[in-house]
Write an enzyme that holds these catalytic residues in place. Structure first.
Site: not given
Length: 488
Positions: A317-318
């Protein structure tokens, strides 16, 4: 007999046979039948039920925490319902399962079996799950959109799975249709052969494709073929109706109380997760990028107590597992740490993937440890993830808003509704830390959960998947398949 009527009777013959079987059982329940409860009494006397199944991701397999699978969950509950232990045999193909039940070696067959009242020596339970036949084909071929498109194509199916029933019905309208059937292959094997070009297409079931498509981005969804079949349990027909009636009562109760729908959703209801991120991109990254960092995620998980797949989901996600990622605001690295956060957790080089993953995991743990002790269970994890994204101060503000709105400040469902209100002056003016882009942490947590669930599925299914492909020896495919010829 007019041709149209003949085709109608042939196409729907199995449903007429099913209706006829039900009427016979209703009108003559004891005719030439053993005592009603003999089989059930035998099972209770010996204190176990012998179930034959198949070793597939949709039926039964060994997961990280022991046996699992949709049909295993049902059978385990049924054994508990009967008050007996469970004996499972997953060494047979579909035909072997049916033969074992027919001969009395097995008490029950639960192997994604299509309800087929034409089979001798067997009873079938009430329907458990709808089986929608689906044609899939190799990416790069002209699209297959209707039955006529199968003509001239190399089409594969699993013998005994029910696909043959549908294809034989189709032959009434397309007599030149031909296909190949194999008894000792499973869905993963068919899809692999479609992808590598050994087959042009295959007929499987829609729920099987949803689970297996993760591993076969080169296989396209074609079209639904014919009417749905019904999945059911098979029982021996010569040992009375007691076990059949008990199984039907049990399955009906699961349907009434919602348990059956819950299991269907748990095992077959998450295909949208991959659609959200793009199935081909995500599974390619799982195979191509994740192996470079999996050991680092595992080490960080051992040090912090998190599941390594959760940390991997956060990393995806990052940064999409890019150790060189940099945001316009100066957040950097695989776990996208700010300079103050890196200093707080003692990280010198944010672009070093080992340091970034270690630092991100420890920062998430610190964040979770700072939450009020009243927040428990998964609520604590989801709120820690939200705080990882938006900061603890804004999370505390969202808790206050949730409480002001009459919600529970310790429940993620209520805090999740409150976070976007941090963008509205009416609400953020009442908080300590003021405005925040509160919708972002909601999306952040949702995405991490989606990635995490997909990684969980890959982790528990990948070993099973490779076992299925390695089970078939290296031999000419022609020896594995029987060709069903045209009926010209």
């Amino acid at each position: 007999m007019p041709q149209a009527l003949f085709r109608h009777l042939y196409r729907y013959r199995r449903w007429y046979l099913l209706l006829l079987s039900a009427l016979v059982l209703a009108l003559f329940p004891n005719r030439q039948a053993p005592p009603q409860g003999r089989h059930l009494d035998d099972i209770r006397h010996r204190d176990f039920i012998a179930v034959f199944t198949r070793n597939t991701p949709t039926t039964y397999y060994e997961g990280r925490h022991g046996p699992t699978g949709f049909e295993f969950e049902l059978i385990r509950r049924f054994a508990d319902h009967l008050g007996v232990s469970l004996s499972m045999d997953a060494s047979r193909n579909i035909e072997g399962v049916l033969d074992a039940v027919r001969s009395g070696e097995g008490d029950l067959g639960a192997a994604a079996l299509p309800l087929d009242p034409t089979l001798e020596g067997l009873y079938f339970s009430r329907p458990i799950l709808e089986l929608q036949p689906l044609v899939v084909y190799r990416r790069g071929l002209p699209a297959l959109r209707e039955p006529a498109d199968l003509m001239g194509r190399s089409v594969g199916a699993i013998r005994g799975s029910g696909a043959g029933l549908i294809l034989r019905e189709l032959q009434v309208e397309l007599p030149e249709l031909s296909w190949k059937e194999a008894a000792d292959l499973e869905v993963a094997d068919l899809l692999q052969r479609v992808e590598n070009g050994s087959l042009d297409a295959a007929v499987i079931y829609a729920h099987q494709f949803k689970l297996n498509r993760l591993f076969f981005p080169g296989v396209e969804n074609g079209f639904e073929l014919g009417e749905p079949l019904s999945m059911a349990w098979a029982l021996p027909s010569g040992q009375g109706l007691g076990l059949l009636e008990e199984a039907n009562r049990f399955l009906y109760a699961l349907q009434l109380d919602g348990t059956l729908d819950e299991l269907v959703q748990r095992y077959f209801g998450h295909d949208d997760y991959l659609e959200y991120v793009g199935a081909r991109i995500f599974i390619n990254d799982v195979h191509e990028k994740l192996p470079d960092y999996a050991d680092l995620f595992r080490k960080a998980a051992r040090d912090t107590g998190f599941d390594w797949k959760l940390l991997a989901a956060v990393g995806y996600q990052e940064s999409h597992w890019d150790p060189q990622a940099t945001s316009p605001t100066g957040v950097r690295g695989l776990m996208m740490l700010t300079n103050p956060t890196a200093e707080e957790v003692g990280i010198a080089d944010r672009l070093d993937p080992a340091q970034s993953i270690d630092g991100g995991a420890r920062y998430l743990l610190q964040t979770m440890d700072r939450l009020p002790e009243e927040i428990t269970g998964t609520d604590r994890l989801w709120m820690a993830l939200a705080a990882y994204n938006v900061g603890l101060g804004h999370l505390y503000d969202a808790q206050r808003i949730a409480e002001l709105r009459g919600g529970d400040p310790h429940a993620w469902t209520d805090v999740r509704e409150a976070l976007p209100l941090l963008q509205n002056r009416e609400w953020y003016s009442q908080t300590r830390h003021g405005y925040a882009r509160g919708g972002e942490p909601v999306i952040y947590v949702r995405n991490v959960r989606r990635y995490y669930e997909v990684l969980n599925y890959v982790d528990r299914s990948q070993q099973q998947f490779f076992q299925l492909n390695q089970r078939v020896p290296d031999e000419d495919d022609d020896s594995l398949f029987n060709t069903v010829p045209p009926v010209l």
